[in-house]
Design a protein around this motif. Structure first.
Motif, PDB file in Angstrom:
ATOM      1  N   GLU A 213      30.743  44.930  30.657  1.00 33.09           N
ATOM      2  CA  GLU A 213      30.559  46.048  31.572  1.00 33.09           C
ATOM      3  C   GLU A 213      30.390  45.612  33.021  1.00 33.09           C
ATOM      4  OE1 GLU A 213      28.413  49.514  30.470  1.00 33.09           O
ATOM      5  OE2 GLU A 213      28.193  48.859  28.404  1.00 33.09           O
TER       6      GLU A 213
ATOM      7  N   TYR B 269      34.554  44.422  36.318  1.00 33.98           N
ATOM      8  CA  TYR B 269      35.358  45.599  36.629  1.00 33.98           C
ATOM      9  C   TYR B 269      36.852  45.348  36.415  1.00 33.98           C
ATOM     10  CZ  TYR B 269      31.383  48.183  38.613  1.00 33.98           C
ATOM     11  OH  TYR B 269      30.203  48.866  38.782  1.00 33.98           O
TER      12      TYR B 269
ATOM     13  N   GLU C 142      37.304  46.234  32.905  1.00 34.67           N
ATOM     14  CA  GLU C 142      37.283  47.696  32.808  1.00 34.67           C
ATOM     15  C   GLU C 142      38.608  48.286  33.257  1.00 34.67           C
ATOM     16  OE1 GLU C 142      34.934  51.575  34.687  1.00 34.67           O
ATOM     17  OE2 GLU C 142      33.977  49.604  34.738  1.00 34.67           O
TER      18      GLU C 142
ATOM     19  N   GLY D  30      34.016  51.098  31.212  1.00 32.48           N
ATOM     20  CA  GLY D  30      33.332  49.810  31.134  1.00 32.48           C
ATOM     21  C   GLY D  30      32.939  49.456  29.719  1.00 32.48           C
TER      22      GLY D  30
END
Length: 439
Positions: A200, A203, A206, A302
């Motif tokens: 998480e 990024y 993600e 995430g």
């Protein structure tokens, strides 16, 4: 002492004060130790003050405490009516609330990720955050290339260290939440949160998940996933999503709006493993919007479960066998998947009786999820005197099913908040492998 250690000490002190303050008020208000369900022993005044303190402490924290509160907020539908009011107000505030990061810190963080000339990439950038979450905050801006409105998610400096420290401290809150609702075991939740910290915080990882979702749902008439515009390890830029937050649909939406939101939530949950080979693993209402055109807008990727083979086929097959009353087939299947130990003397028909109330939402053509239904199930499974509780002590949750199980429970919590009626059975027949009978 530097500023960072001072903040860490302050955060730890506030966290430590939560269970102590709760215990102190309990003693003063009741004159005895709390035992059993909170609704039976805690006065309304103490409930309200505990909820207020819970939010005031968790709401001041970035990192693990914020994420913990968001995760718990989806379970508020399981609380007794007497408790639901104050805790609903306190916990749902955590879904989209956190103290903002100063503009100068935002600029510095973005420059570290996108370069000193980062402003040249935008024609507009709003220094006031549009939203704040557990490990970052979101700013509205206009991306210069294409003049697109975008959401710029900026990670809080030191979020990783804060997340680890907060989650360690939050283990102290287990006793407090057992009093609020004994059916919620926070330890597995905290363990899972710790396990997913690294993912998480990245990024770029993600962004990879969001791109996969966006490709899977491109042009879809029911689900909208914003495109990724740019990504760096600590900054993520995506298309801006306008719409009505799901929390507002829950609090003031019409019955038809809540029903449709629930149907779309269930469709996303069961279709994503097949379409994207991923499961959106953070189902709190802050991550969803109802768009003006009726689609469900989905943000924040995430936390995802990677399911390269799609949703596990045994789940659908065993649900189908249970609804057909095949007790022996269900027991054999659960044993093969590791939910039941091979030599554990579990009665197949008792196991079926244990499972069927949970499967009520897909036993009929339509079902309305409600808070009373969820509270009744929570009470049935949590009461030590209940046959269901005794049987559950013999069941195991294999590690490969842990995240799927947690996300499903969280999604059910949101559907109960919505009190949504929908044809959930047909959704499973369309998307859950093994559920529909083989022709």
């Amino acid at each position: 002492m530097t500023d960072i250690p001072r903040r860490a000490v302050s955060r730890t002190a506030r966290l430590a004060a939560l269970p102590l303050g709760f215990a102190g008020r309990t003693v003063l208000g009741l004159g005895k130790r709390v035992t059993g369900l909170a609704s039976e022993v805690i006065s309304a005044d103490i409930q309200q003050r505990t909820a207020e303190q819970l939010f005031s402490v968790l709401g001041q924290l970035k990192g693990g405490a914020m994420k913990f509160g968001q995760a718990l907020s989806v379970f508020e539908a399981a609380l007794p009516d007497e408790l639901a009011g104050p805790y609903r107000q306190a916990l749902t505030k955590l879904q989209e609330s956190a103290p903002p990061m100063p503009a100068a810190s935002v600029h510095k963080a973005i420059a570290a990720q996108l370069g000193e000339n980062w402003r040249a990439k935008f024609t507009e950038f709003d220094d006031t955050p549009a939203a704040a979450a557990s490990i970052g905050q979101v700013h509205r801006a206009v991306w210069k290339k294409g003049k697109r409105e975008v959401a710029v998610k900026v990670q809080y400096p030191g979020a990783g260290d804060a997340l680890v420290a907060d989650l360690k401290q939050l283990s102290r809150l287990g006793g407090m939440f057992r009093v609020i609702q004994p059916g919620i075991d926070v330890k597995p939740l905290l363990t899972e949160l710790r396990d997913r910290i690294t993912e998480e915080l990245d990024y770029e990882l993600e962004a990879e998940a969001q791109r996969a979702f966006a490709a899977a749902y491109a042009g879809d008439e029911e689900i909208f996933v914003p495109q990724v515009v740019a990504a760096a390890p600590r900054v993520l830029i995506t298309e801006w999503v306008d719409g009505t937050p799901l929390a507002k649909i829950i609090s003031s939406g019409t019955e038809a709006e809540r029903d449709e939101a629930g149907r779309l939530m269930a469709t996303l949950h069961f279709s994503a493993p097949e379409r994207a080979r991923l499961l959106h693993a953070d189902p709190h209402p802050g991550n969803f919007r109802m768009l003006p055109d009726g689609r469900l807008g989905v943000i924040d990727f995430g936390a995802v479960a990677r399911l390269p083979e799609g949703h596990p086929e045994p789940i659908g097959r065993l649900v189908r066998l249970a609804l057909a009353g095949d007790a022996d087939g269900v027991l054999d299947g659960l044993m093969a998947e590791g939910f039941v130990k091979e030599h554990d003397p579990i009665d197949a028909h008792a196991l079926l009786d244990f499972l069927l109330p949970m499967l009520e939402p897909v036993a009929a053509e339509e079902f309305r999820f409600t808070r009373p239904w969820l509270r009744a199930e929570a009470a049935r499974l949590a009461s030590p005197k209940s046959p269901a509780y005794q049987l559950s002590r013999h069941l195991n949750l294999p590690p490969n099913y842990l995240l799927i199980h947690r996300v499903t429970l969280g999604s059910i919590g949101v559907l109960c908040q919505l009190e949504a009626k929908a044809p959930y059975r047909s959704i499973l027949e369309r998307w859950l492998p093994g559920f529909a009978p083989v022709p």
